[in-house]
Design a protein around this motif. Structure first.
Motif, PDB file in Angstrom:
ATOM      1  N   GLY A  60     -15.134   9.470  10.689  1.00 45.77           N
ATOM      2  CA  GLY A  60     -15.714   8.930   9.470  1.00 45.77           C
ATOM      3  C   GLY A  60     -14.668   8.347   8.542  1.00 45.77           C
ATOM      4  O   GLY A  60     -13.559   8.878   8.426  1.00 45.77           O
ATOM      5  N   TRP A  61     -15.009   7.231   7.875  1.00 50.95           N
ATOM      6  CA  TRP A  61     -14.081   6.654   6.907  1.00 50.95           C
ATOM      7  C   TRP A  61     -14.803   5.624   6.047  1.00 50.95           C
ATOM      8  O   TRP A  61     -15.885   5.165   6.390  1.00 50.95           O
ATOM      9  N   ASN A  62     -14.185   5.314   4.930  1.00 50.29           N
ATOM     10  CA  ASN A  62     -14.666   4.240   4.083  1.00 50.29           C
ATOM     11  C   ASN A  62     -13.470   3.520   3.458  1.00 50.29           C
ATOM     12  O   ASN A  62     -12.415   4.119   3.245  1.00 50.29           O
ATOM     13  N   GLN A  63     -13.702   2.249   3.182  1.00 46.18           N
ATOM     14  CA  GLN A  63     -12.781   1.485   2.341  1.00 46.18           C
ATOM     15  C   GLN A  63     -13.555   1.159   1.081  1.00 46.18           C
ATOM     16  O   GLN A  63     -14.710   0.704   1.161  1.00 46.18           O
ATOM     17  N   PRO A 122     -17.341   5.584  -2.293  1.00 48.79           N
ATOM     18  CA  PRO A 122     -18.571   6.344  -2.554  1.00 48.79           C
ATOM     19  C   PRO A 122     -18.321   7.547  -3.460  1.00 48.79           C
ATOM     20  O   PRO A 122     -17.278   8.193  -3.383  1.00 48.79           O
ATOM     21  N   ALA A 149       0.830  -1.189   0.000  1.00 48.07           N
ATOM     22  CA  ALA A 149       0.000   0.000   0.000  1.00 48.07           C
ATOM     23  C   ALA A 149       0.870   1.247   0.000  1.00 48.07           C
ATOM     24  O   ALA A 149       1.989   1.247   0.490  1.00 48.07           O
ATOM     25  N   ARG A 154      -9.885   8.412   5.383  1.00 50.41           N
ATOM     26  CA  ARG A 154     -10.270   8.500   6.786  1.00 50.41           C
ATOM     27  C   ARG A 154     -10.161   9.933   7.286  1.00 50.41           C
ATOM     28  O   ARG A 154      -9.158  10.603   7.034  1.00 50.41           O
ATOM     29  N   ASN A 155     -11.170  10.343   8.017  1.00 52.99           N
ATOM     30  CA  ASN A 155     -11.127  11.631   8.699  1.00 52.99           C
ATOM     31  C   ASN A 155     -10.835  11.331  10.167  1.00 52.99           C
ATOM     32  O   ASN A 155     -11.678  11.517  11.035  1.00 52.99           O
ATOM     33  N   ARG A 169      -3.866   0.579  -2.666  1.00 52.53           N
ATOM     34  CA  ARG A 169      -3.103  -0.632  -2.992  1.00 52.53           C
ATOM     35  C   ARG A 169      -3.757  -1.305  -4.186  1.00 52.53           C
ATOM     36  O   ARG A 169      -4.967  -1.505  -4.200  1.00 52.53           O
ATOM     37  N   THR A 186      -8.642   3.558   1.056  1.00 57.41           N
ATOM     38  CA  THR A 186      -9.358   4.021   2.252  1.00 57.41           C
ATOM     39  C   THR A 186      -9.150   5.519   2.366  1.00 57.41           C
ATOM     40  O   THR A 186      -8.088   6.040   2.022  1.00 57.41           O
TER      41      THR A 186
END
Lengths: 172, 185
Positions: A132-135, A122, A19, A67-68, A32, A65
């Motif tokens: 808050g975060w997303n992968q 998203p 990554a 991430r906040n 990655r 990812t």
């Protein structure tokens, strides 16, 4: 000697699939590459046929990812504003609408489309401060074998920020 | 001959050590992203949208039947890594507080029964929270959940008071204290 060469080659391959990560203003982004066979396998598992995966799998596909983690405010982003730079040419991240049109041509089922849409990073999202975060999966529309810089843009209280990860390889 | 054998052995051991270090570094670089340990307060609290979906017994479950209880609504899918990673801590949270009235609705999005059963059958601990099926993703859209996983926490009045975008460690004290406070209201 051949055994040594194989070990070194394996080590190189392992490292090259590592990554890349960057944090700026307490916003963290990692990326990655997902090898093409794994991309196809994932979407076949979601109901795509091998042929239906091709337009997407032919692009450079990554797991990412955002991430906040520690920013003091909410952050907001619009994915289509992100872009890859190759020789000063910008390649913006394709929209879900673009992929829907591609998949409609090959009659991807509604349930497969839902899985595809939800597996992507998203298209637009707000991440609350400190949590808050997303992968998600991200397709970069450059040919395999290209090295590019990826610029991620977000705004915080209306002020735009960006970070650029340089030298991302798209392995063949 | 012995010296040559020893030299080769040393060389091989060095190479093996190098490979172990490379593997360790690679695994570290590819470490799973950390699950967050917080919930975001929703202020002002908002009325929860409708949620009326089939469970694993094909019974229709209406979120309204849980009014008066604290409800966690979690949108997930079995192919979503942060979703599956947080599921065991969500199940632990449910098991810990269900006797005090906590309800957990694990809303699977877009998958069929087989995919959900395949996942839940290997889960440890076993998933006993209520699993609902949002096969066309319309419930997720109604709740304005954009990505997976997204979690909403409803108070006893049926209002959304907390939410979480992204995977959570529901065992963390920061989260359990919030749930305990809501249960005591």
């Amino acid at each position: 000697m051949q055994k040594i060469q194989r070990l070194l080659l394996l080590s190189f391959l392992l490292f090259s699939a590592s990554a890349q990560e960057l944090t700026k203003d307490n916003v963290n982004f990692t990326i990655r590459q997902i090898p093409t066979p794994a991309v196809k396998a994932f979407y076949i598992g979601r109901g795509f046929s091998v042929a239906q995966t091709k337009p997407y799998a032919d692009t450079c596909v990554y797991t990412t990812t955002l991430r906040n983690d520690k920013a003091d405010e909410d952050i907001h982003y619009i994915r289509k504003n992100w872009y890859a730079s190759v020789d000063k040419t910008r390649h913006h991240i394709q929209t879900n609408e673009y992929w829907k049109k591609q998949f409609d041509k090959s009659e991807v089922t509604p349930s497969s489309w839902i899985a595809f849409r939800l597996s992507q990073m998203p298209e637009e999202q707000i991440y609350a401060a400190n949590g808050g975060w997303n992968q998600g999966i991200l397709s970069v529309n450059v040919p395999h074998g290209t090295t590019f810089d990826l610029t991620i843009i977000w705004d915080k209280k209306g002020i735009e920020n960006e970070l650029t990860i340089q030298g991302i390889n798209c392995e063949k | 001959m012995n010296l040559q054998y020893k030299a080769l052995t040393v060389k091989n051991n060095i190479l093996k050590l190098f490979l172990v270090l490379v593997l360790f570094a690679t695994v570290s670089l590819q470490a799973k992203p950390a699950l967050m340990k917080s919930l975001t307060a929703v202020k002002p609290a908002i009325n929860a949208p409708a949620l009326y979906l089939e469970d694993t017994e094909e019974e229709l479950i209406n979120i309204k039947q849980f009014k008066g209880q604290v409800v966690i609504v979690n949108f997930w899918a079995s192919w979503c890594p942060p979703c599956t990673r947080e599921m065991s801590s969500l199940e632990n949270l449910y098991k810990t507080y269900k006797s005090k009235g906590l309800v957990v609705l694990a809303v699977n999005v877009g998958e069929d029964d087989d995919a959900v059963f395949d996942f839940s059958s290997v889960m440890n601990p076993e998933l006993t929270a209520i699993i609902l099926f949002d096969k066309d993703s319309k419930a997720m859209q109604r709740w304005k959940a954009i990505g997976l996983p997204t979690t909403f926490v409803l108070n006893k009045k049926g209002k959304i008071v907390y939410q979480a975008v992204g995977g959570r460690d529901f065992n963390d004290e920061k989260i359990t204290k919030i749930i305990e406070a809501l249960l005591e209201e």
